[in-house]
Design an enzyme around this catalytic site. Sequence first.
Site, PDB file in Angstrom:
ATOM      1  CB  SER A   1      10.937   7.156  -2.131  1.00 51.40           C
ATOM      2  OG  SER A   1      10.188   7.241  -3.432  1.00 51.40           O
TER       3      SER A   1
ATOM      4  CG  ASP B   1       6.005   0.875  -2.118  1.00 50.03           C
ATOM      5  OD1 ASP B   1       5.166   1.700  -2.602  1.00 50.03           O
ATOM      6  OD2 ASP B   1       7.371   0.775  -2.400  1.00 50.03           O
TER       7      ASP B   1
ATOM      8  CG  HIS C   1       6.541   4.730  -1.334  1.00 50.93           C
ATOM      9  ND1 HIS C   1       7.274   3.777  -1.886  1.00 50.93           N
ATOM     10  CD2 HIS C   1       7.027   5.994  -1.595  1.00 50.93           C
ATOM     11  CE1 HIS C   1       8.497   4.424  -2.513  1.00 50.93           C
ATOM     12  NE2 HIS C   1       8.199   5.637  -2.238  1.00 50.93           N
TER      13      HIS C   1
END
Length: 427
Positions: free
Chosen positions: A238, A332, A366
Amino acid sequence: MAVRVVVEPAGRVCWDEPVRIAVHGLAPEQPVALRASLRDEKGALFRAHARYRADARGQLDLQRAPALGGSFAGLEPMGLVWALQPDRPFWRLLKRDVQTPLLLELEVLDGREPAGFGEPEGGRVLARAVHERHFMAAGVRRVPVREGRVRATLFLPPGPGPFPGIIDLFGVGGGLLEYRASLLAGKGFAVMALAYYNYDDLPKDMKILHLEYFEEAVSYLLRHPQVKGSGVGVLGISKGGELGIAMASFLKGITAAVIINGSLSSVGGTICYKDETVPPVGMDHSRVTTTKDGIMDIVDGINNPLEGPDQKSIFPVERSDTAFLFLVGQDDHNWKSEFYANMTSERLQAHGKKKPQIILYPEAGHYIEPPYFPLCRAGMHFLVGANILFGGEPRPHAMAQLDAWKQLQTFFHKHLGGTEGTIPAKL
């Protein structure tokens, strides 16, 4: 014969390692339900359950017997772990104190009896067992680091070393998360879990991040007597993946980078290095939608960094000689990770640099974590200040985590040197 739950191996098992779960002493072909529960450090309860049928000898082995329904179905030996879901909505399983295990309680319930009120499956409890899942393999050393400005924890494998060095970075939310670094140290790497904001005396927000701080961490690792070679690896997810690309673009000494659902442009804040500044990419809130469950979906909210003034938000990755591995969840919804990975690949190749390795995981979201962490499909995004959709479907996401864990170890061993540890291969 009394009904017993058996978990093997019986000794110290790390979170990323599979176990064999079996039940002995049942009646031939007896229907049962297995229930797993776990409390995190804040007391939040996670649960999973599945229905099974014993074999003709009254034995049940989850490596051979398919689940007949429940939280999952089919042959899923570790389903009772990866399918855990929180009772509290939008809650993500995290481990903050890696020196203590998480306790998984396993229960066998008689499937011949009707389920009671509030019971997910089955009736009377026939047997119970508690299984400890640890985050530090035997002999792994945990060393807190406060050197100059650097605030981190270094995990060193057992043995004399020196070992390949890796800097481990998490995303928005800040603080210091150690669980991935501690698990990875058990595979033969010296891993520094690095905090960069909202921790100790570090900045309280990410509005401006200076890469000199990360440079200091790289220097610390390269000077360490237990770290081998002339370069280190970076592992980021991330925002941490975005920072991994930024570090590889501007800093020396980064030999290999594994980017898990990262961005090629600066998001949510400015990145500075010496006299260069990379401003954040723009956002268009009119493109943010809401799912039928009332969860915010922000995937289309970030501007395309290839267009207009937002091109200034792109990191100059073409300056880098780092070897890259991109691990991408194709579902994601935090941002367009596949688009960013392809964009990075095209930019590198256009400047004569080596094509990065990109591995795509269909239906993965994600948060691609170490193996067996439950899917966090939606939850709080600290930058947005609301619960958002992170994406992913439980079983494909679990499979992606297992493969990604193997892939990143193989990649780092190849590019940083070192001896491959034993890598679990079973879900």
